[in-house]
Design a protein around this motif. Sequence first.
Motif, PDB file in Angstrom:
ATOM      1  N   ILE A   1      17.706 -44.771  10.527  1.00  0.00           N
ATOM      2  CA  ILE A   1      17.092 -45.913  11.082  1.00  0.00           C
ATOM      3  C   ILE A   1      16.492 -46.731   9.782  1.00  0.00           C
ATOM      4  O   ILE A   1      16.259 -47.793   9.986  1.00  0.00           O
ATOM      5  CB  ILE A   1      15.675 -45.309  11.770  1.00  0.00           C
ATOM      6  CG1 ILE A   1      15.918 -44.992  13.044  1.00  0.00           C
ATOM      7  CG2 ILE A   1      14.712 -46.335  12.121  1.00  0.00           C
ATOM      8  CD1 ILE A   1      14.921 -43.935  13.940  1.00  0.00           C
ATOM      9  N   THR A   2      15.903 -45.990   8.809  1.00  0.00           N
ATOM     10  CA  THR A   2      15.440 -46.671   7.624  1.00  0.00           C
ATOM     11  C   THR A   2      16.351 -46.990   6.599  1.00  0.00           C
ATOM     12  O   THR A   2      15.975 -47.856   5.534  1.00  0.00           O
ATOM     13  CB  THR A   2      14.374 -45.754   6.767  1.00  0.00           C
ATOM     14  OG1 THR A   2      15.215 -44.456   6.602  1.00  0.00           O
ATOM     15  CG2 THR A   2      13.329 -45.494   7.938  1.00  0.00           C
ATOM     16  N   GLY A   3      17.663 -46.557   6.555  1.00  0.00           N
ATOM     17  CA  GLY A   3      18.619 -46.504   5.254  1.00  0.00           C
ATOM     18  C   GLY A   3      18.185 -46.166   3.863  1.00  0.00           C
ATOM     19  O   GLY A   3      18.645 -46.459   3.022  1.00  0.00           O
ATOM     20  N   CYS A   4      16.900 -45.123   4.301  1.00  0.00           N
ATOM     21  CA  CYS A   4      16.833 -44.367   3.104  1.00  0.00           C
ATOM     22  C   CYS A   4      17.503 -42.965   3.176  1.00  0.00           C
ATOM     23  O   CYS A   4      17.916 -42.457   4.121  1.00  0.00           O
ATOM     24  CB  CYS A   4      15.250 -44.287   3.159  1.00  0.00           C
ATOM     25  SG  CYS A   4      14.244 -45.607   3.307  1.00  0.00           S
ATOM     26  N   ASP A   5      17.381 -42.249   1.793  1.00  0.00           N
ATOM     27  CA  ASP A   5      18.164 -40.984   1.805  1.00  0.00           C
ATOM     28  C   ASP A   5      17.220 -39.983   2.101  1.00  0.00           C
ATOM     29  O   ASP A   5      16.485 -39.386   1.198  1.00  0.00           O
ATOM     30  CB  ASP A   5      18.658 -40.942   0.191  1.00  0.00           C
ATOM     31  CG  ASP A   5      19.140 -39.597   0.106  1.00  0.00           C
ATOM     32  OD1 ASP A   5      19.411 -38.791   1.025  1.00  0.00           O
ATOM     33  OD2 ASP A   5      19.371 -39.251  -1.392  1.00  0.00           O
TER      34      ASP A   5
ATOM     35  N   ALA B   1      12.330 -38.185  -2.691  1.00  0.00           N
ATOM     36  CA  ALA B   1      11.658 -39.632  -2.843  1.00  0.00           C
ATOM     37  C   ALA B   1      12.214 -40.455  -1.756  1.00  0.00           C
ATOM     38  O   ALA B   1      11.392 -41.451  -1.245  1.00  0.00           O
ATOM     39  CB  ALA B   1      12.305 -39.977  -4.358  1.00  0.00           C
ATOM     40  N   GLY B   2      13.404 -40.320  -1.224  1.00  0.00           N
ATOM     41  CA  GLY B   2      13.890 -40.948  -0.324  1.00  0.00           C
ATOM     42  C   GLY B   2      13.252 -40.597   1.041  1.00  0.00           C
ATOM     43  O   GLY B   2      13.092 -41.595   1.841  1.00  0.00           O
ATOM     44  N   TYR B   3      12.768 -39.549   1.257  1.00  0.00           N
ATOM     45  CA  TYR B   3      11.867 -39.239   2.505  1.00  0.00           C
ATOM     46  C   TYR B   3      10.686 -39.902   2.507  1.00  0.00           C
ATOM     47  O   TYR B   3      10.247 -40.337   3.488  1.00  0.00           O
ATOM     48  CB  TYR B   3      11.990 -37.566   2.642  1.00  0.00           C
ATOM     49  CG  TYR B   3      11.186 -36.983   3.459  1.00  0.00           C
ATOM     50  CD1 TYR B   3      11.334 -36.969   4.804  1.00  0.00           C
ATOM     51  CD2 TYR B   3       9.862 -36.394   3.263  1.00  0.00           C
ATOM     52  CE1 TYR B   3      10.631 -36.360   5.939  1.00  0.00           C
ATOM     53  CE2 TYR B   3       9.023 -35.859   3.994  1.00  0.00           C
ATOM     54  CZ  TYR B   3       9.367 -35.891   5.382  1.00  0.00           C
ATOM     55  OH  TYR B   3       8.584 -35.241   6.471  1.00  0.00           O
ATOM     56  N   LEU B   4      10.114 -39.897   1.067  1.00  0.00           N
ATOM     57  CA  LEU B   4       8.752 -40.362   1.325  1.00  0.00           C
ATOM     58  C   LEU B   4       8.910 -41.994   1.542  1.00  0.00           C
ATOM     59  O   LEU B   4       7.958 -42.469   2.385  1.00  0.00           O
ATOM     60  CB  LEU B   4       8.074 -40.216   0.119  1.00  0.00           C
ATOM     61  CG  LEU B   4       7.610 -38.654  -0.365  1.00  0.00           C
ATOM     62  CD1 LEU B   4       6.865 -38.698  -1.688  1.00  0.00           C
ATOM     63  CD2 LEU B   4       6.661 -38.205   0.742  1.00  0.00           C
ATOM     64  N   GLU B   5       9.709 -42.491   0.965  1.00  0.00           N
ATOM     65  CA  GLU B   5      10.110 -43.996   1.013  1.00  0.00           C
ATOM     66  C   GLU B   5      10.451 -44.349   2.591  1.00  0.00           C
ATOM     67  O   GLU B   5      10.018 -45.373   2.963  1.00  0.00           O
ATOM     68  CB  GLU B   5      11.434 -44.453   0.247  1.00  0.00           C
ATOM     69  CG  GLU B   5      11.419 -45.880   0.044  1.00  0.00           C
ATOM     70  CD  GLU B   5      10.150 -46.255  -0.490  1.00  0.00           C
ATOM     71  OE1 GLU B   5       9.321 -45.648  -1.453  1.00  0.00           O
ATOM     72  OE2 GLU B   5       9.838 -47.584  -0.086  1.00  0.00           O
ATOM     73  N   ALA B   6      11.154 -43.263   3.086  1.00  0.00           N
ATOM     74  CA  ALA B   6      11.627 -43.615   4.845  1.00  0.00           C
ATOM     75  C   ALA B   6      10.138 -43.731   5.474  1.00  0.00           C
ATOM     76  O   ALA B   6       9.938 -44.548   6.295  1.00  0.00           O
ATOM     77  CB  ALA B   6      12.457 -42.646   5.321  1.00  0.00           C
ATOM     78  N   HIS B   7       9.241 -42.754   4.912  1.00  0.00           N
ATOM     79  CA  HIS B   7       7.892 -42.835   5.747  1.00  0.00           C
ATOM     80  C   HIS B   7       7.093 -44.374   5.532  1.00  0.00           C
ATOM     81  O   HIS B   7       6.575 -44.942   6.602  1.00  0.00           O
ATOM     82  CB  HIS B   7       7.053 -41.834   5.402  1.00  0.00           C
ATOM     83  CG  HIS B   7       7.274 -40.321   6.016  1.00  0.00           C
ATOM     84  ND1 HIS B   7       7.162 -40.317   7.338  1.00  0.00           N
ATOM     85  CD2 HIS B   7       7.867 -38.952   5.692  1.00  0.00           C
ATOM     86  CE1 HIS B   7       7.429 -39.076   7.722  1.00  0.00           C
ATOM     87  NE2 HIS B   7       7.714 -38.276   6.535  1.00  0.00           N
ATOM     88  N   ARG B   8       7.369 -44.541   4.157  1.00  0.00           N
ATOM     89  CA  ARG B   8       6.535 -46.049   3.891  1.00  0.00           C
ATOM     90  C   ARG B   8       7.286 -47.003   4.838  1.00  0.00           C
ATOM     91  O   ARG B   8       6.508 -48.083   5.328  1.00  0.00           O
ATOM     92  CB  ARG B   8       6.641 -46.402   2.558  1.00  0.00           C
ATOM     93  CG  ARG B   8       5.915 -45.164   1.609  1.00  0.00           C
ATOM     94  CD  ARG B   8       5.793 -45.847  -0.030  1.00  0.00           C
ATOM     95  NE  ARG B   8       5.113 -44.784  -0.568  1.00  0.00           N
ATOM     96  CZ  ARG B   8       5.961 -43.876  -1.194  1.00  0.00           C
ATOM     97  NH1 ARG B   8       7.421 -43.807  -1.348  1.00  0.00           N
ATOM     98  NH2 ARG B   8       5.375 -42.953  -2.003  1.00  0.00           N
TER      99      ARG B   8
END
Lengths: 468, 468, 468
Positions: free
Chosen positions: C212-216, C221-228
């Motif tokens: 959904i987010t295109g984050c890793d 780090a990618g997981y936290l970025e996805a939450h953001r």
Amino acid sequence: MSLLHPDRLFPAEPSTRGLTRALFQSVESLPIVSPHGHTDPRWWGEDPAFADAAELFVIPDHYVVRMLVSQGVPFAALGIGSGAEPDRRTVWRTFAAHYHLFRGTPSRLWIDHALSEVFGIEARLSADTADAAFDAVGDCLSRPEFRPRALYDRFGISVIATTDGALDDLAQHRAARDSGWSGRVVPTYRPDAVTDPDFEGFAGNLDRLGEITGCDTGSWAGYLEAHRARRAFFATMGATATDHGHPTARTADLPEAQARALFDLVRTGRASAEEAETFRAQMLTEFARMSCEDGLVMQLHAGSLRNHSDAVFRAMGRDRGFDIPRRTGYVEELRPLLNAVGMDGRLRLVLFTLDESTYARELAPLAGAYPGLRLGPPWWFHDSFEGMRRFREAVTETAGFHNTAGFNDDTRALCSIPARHDVARRCDCAFLADLVVTHRLDEDEAFALAPLLAHDLARDTYKLGEDA
Amino acid sequence: MSLLHPDRLFPAEPSTRGLTRALFQSVESLPIVSPHGHTDPRWWGEDPAFADAAELFVIPDHYVVRMLVSQGVPFAALGIGSGAEPDRRTVWRTFAAHYHLFRGTPSRLWIDHALSEVFGIEARLSADTADAAFDAVGDCLSRPEFRPRALYDRFGISVIATTDGALDDLAQHRAARDSGWSGRVVPTYRPDAVTDPDFEGFAGNLDRLGEITGCDTGSWAGYLEAHRARRAFFATMGATATDHGHPTARTADLPEAQARALFDLVRTGRASAEEAETFRAQMLTEFARMSCEDGLVMQLHAGSLRNHSDAVFRAMGRDRGFDIPRRTGYVEELRPLLNAVGMDGRLRLVLFTLDESTYARELAPLAGAYPGLRLGPPWWFHDSFEGMRRFREAVTETAGFHNTAGFNDDTRALCSIPARHDVARRCDCAFLADLVVTHRLDEDEAFALAPLLAHDLARDTYKLGEDA
Amino acid sequence: MSLLHPDRLFPAEPSTRGLTRALFQSVESLPIVSPHGHTDPRWWGEDPAFADAAELFVIPDHYVVRMLVSQGVPFAALGIGSGAEPDRRTVWRTFAAHYHLFRGTPSRLWIDHALSEVFGIEARLSADTADAAFDAVGDCLSRPEFRPRALYDRFGISVIATTDGALDDLAQHRAARDSGWSGRVVPTYRPDAVTDPDFEGFAGNLDRLGEITGCDTGSWAGYLEAHRARRAFFATMGATATDHGHPTARTADLPEAQARALFDLVRTGRASAEEAETFRAQMLTEFARMSCEDGLVMQLHAGSLRNHSDAVFRAMGRDRGFDIPRRTGYVEELRPLLNAVGMDGRLRLVLFTLDESTYARELAPLAGAYPGLRLGPPWWFHDSFEGMRRFREAVTETAGFHNTAGFNDDTRALCSIPARHDVARRCDCAFLADLVVTHRLDEDEAFALAPLLAHDLARDTYKLGEDA
């Protein structure tokens, strides 16, 4: 309009209110017995003038500071910490502008009482009335009748206890005694700094304890002897009690060799958290034994997690409103101590808690069985109208009234002392009146109990003798 | 002047009081159902006369003894233990002289009620009235209408349960039944002595259980079978319930092989404290299964730390007022049992607690979901005006009324039985009246609920059938 | 006769009742702010008609279902699970015939309120009135003015928040917004399915979050970025808050490398129970940091043991009334989070509890100190008359009013929303009136506080801006 209604804290139902009023009138003027508190001994030894309203009501009062901080007021704006606002009037204005935050809190009752009764102020505090109140208080404080000793006399205090470290020389107590002033100020032996391995400077404190007493505080036997010596010294200065502030109520009763080995470990500073806790636990039992020997009443204040915020502690130090209660047990915890001396007729141990769930479940059953136990009044956050009501409702049916210790104001805010005793007397009279109107107690019994709760139990529990 | 005011325990507010009075009048004369208690079966089997007021009100009443001891009265002065005062009048005088200690406690209400209603005494007990009361009670006790069976009839009891060990032969129950007396006395199966590995004489008790039942209590299967046999025997003698007194509410549901191995270990006496606790936990689930099979209602009384003082236990034995409640959990603890049989429509488990913090948090949510659970009335220290109020206020909103079990007097003090039911009925009517005046309930509903709480729920919960 | 008395929940004492009535009249008509709840977004996006009374009041309401089940009504008879009764009128009749079980519960108040105010029914529900009520409700539901959006308008709601999974596309929210309807429905970010390693399908949920987010989401780090990223998306759809449902309130603040390693472990599905708990604890601190950054208000609902009965969960799934509260601590538990960001002026964390013993002991002291904390209103089983009273009595003296968050209805039952706010407003006005008549507060202050508690605090706490 007055800040204080004569029927404040009395129940609304007319028949109950009428009886409460009559009961209160019978105890309103009794002397104040203050067997536990934190007034500054310097006030009694040197009788200095207070500076201003902010110094008196805001800066040192952690109830006030914590509420303002919780709503976003910076410590600095309250004159605390780095960048502290230097102008006291500005600090006071900040406080006054936020006075609505205290609606429904005991701080509001105490401060209104002091402003009205001590300083004659009758306008509710707000941004609009801030300056007038600041000036009125300041005007009073410049006069001799607002110095500490004069306030003591005016408040009708018959005795007040301070709380003093084990290393204290009690010079201010000596000065008060030698001054010719008739007030009675007694110290309380509070040895946390030399019994808690986690206390800052513990090892140095032990050395200092040895120097003061001439005892070898490098040995377990000498260390205990040093405590006995200091307790005896405090007693010569009028002390009738000791006080112990512990994170939990755990006690222990180790065999002598184990206790000695634990002391040796603790002295090195290498004790684990668990070992430090066991040492504190052991010391409670040792102090209970000493109480049986020398007759000093033992108080246990357990269950506060001190300095919850690391940041606040680093920047502002202790006692800034960030001590938070936690779940506290007494049943298994006190058992070693009680098995050691609980049935010894000489023990007198007053228990305090911040965990109200223990009132009916643990504390009232314990105090209603062991002869040496008394329940201290609602402590800290619970020293309030609802807190006092919960206390009486929860403990009376199991422990009765005679196993409670009477009221403590427990304050470092001098002007709040009459207010706090006023609240306690009103609450207790309301509780008694409710028992009478619901026919659980006869009216003459309520009139017999009211002075007991307002005055006699405190004096008797703490062995303070007759009023002068 | 009477010791008993007709409006006692009714709320002071006039409209609430009026409705409470009307509700109470509708249930005041209902028969007493007493499905759980500790009266002596010998009273019912042999109908002996009581000796004197001290035997009736002081010596066996651990509520009374503990309060007097807590204020420094020695056990011996109460006729207990070594050096016990032999003169009963002297014991009674000691009690009477300290009667003020009971102000605000339920003991005061119960004793006043018994003195007034049973013995016709209307002067408040004190040092001055001690002898007259002692004589008046003694005079009554010499007459046949003050023997246990006559009191049963006079009190309007329709059924009373005793609490009996698994090894008991129930001879007194048989004698009562065979006597031609119309009273209904039923036993309750309380197997702690053969289920708790920490019980004194556990191994011998197992052997005795085997002898009585002819089952091989050396094996897990035989041991369970022995319980089934005893339960069946108790049922033939009228029992409708079992009772289980455990230090905690922990349950377990081990695989059969593990349970068997645990039993083998426990029999040897070498089980650790944790293994003993697991065995007790397992047995609760076994008993719940048996309840589903044989229909006996299961009661769990959890959370008392028995014999807190080693010294009192050594010198005076059990039940001397030194059992202290402790924090007790039910949510994780009951889960194994409830996962085993919680949704079985045949289960009926009545839960009691000494930890009021679990009322709203744990017990009401559990009883308001699982079909087999009912909440027992406030137990022990909480069987009081404030205790009953807290119970109803805490559980009703989540569990309603129908998930509560009605009242138990739970007493070994015969003359306090009417007093305790009187208090419970008054408290419940006051609670219902408060719901009506605050428009949370209609008035006709309150009149429907009052007899439910006073009588029907107890009879239904314990499967006691219709009144004779 | 009406189902609703105009003075319901007002204190019986006349002077207190009069003032309560006046206070309530001043807030009765204020818009409803509903910042936390569980209404179905489809109602707002599609505005469908409800089917019948059983669908509206019985089948989805776990308060109702649990009470009926606890008294032996099978799930199937309520239209739930295998063999479910298909006829809705029959389900309704079963409910109506057992309506007496709800006496004294909040469900009774809510349902009476909805039947009367929403559907114009004035006969008490029972077996006799079941059909008439079913028909009357059914008749209404067929009309457009009983569709969700019309009810929203009629109820005077100014804003309502739903609770939405992190993976939700918020299509219904978009549909509601694009529909031209003037109602304000905002989502709430509830990420349990991607933060709780014990959640069903956790690993797959992480993958989906990455898509959904295109984050890793394979890296910390990618997981936290996805939450953001998701939080930012929710904010664009109107969200002002997040919500976190955790079994405990434990938080952690691990060094970055440890957190990363823990995430890598958790992703594999091989984390122990303790490691899963630590991960949840760490995520609370991460979310608190994100709240400081993006301004979303953080809510923590801690302390429910979900799906207590394995059998009910297997057969009926989640949310069937078998979630049971348990003892919950906040003091040590929240300390890591509060040491990380507790003094950051940007934090806004609303705390909820099912353990009332923490109100006075832990939560009020914490909220009365830390600037970022607010206390949520009584939650779940405690969202009731007695529950609200206990809340105010326990927290006000320490935390005041301004550290509380205003009311949440927290419901999935649309028609109960006005009822729940009505109860809360009445309770708060009664509490304020009691403060005034006991002279703890002036009358003008009570009138200033009443709208704060009824409306303003909720709007302000959740940063919802002005009413439209």
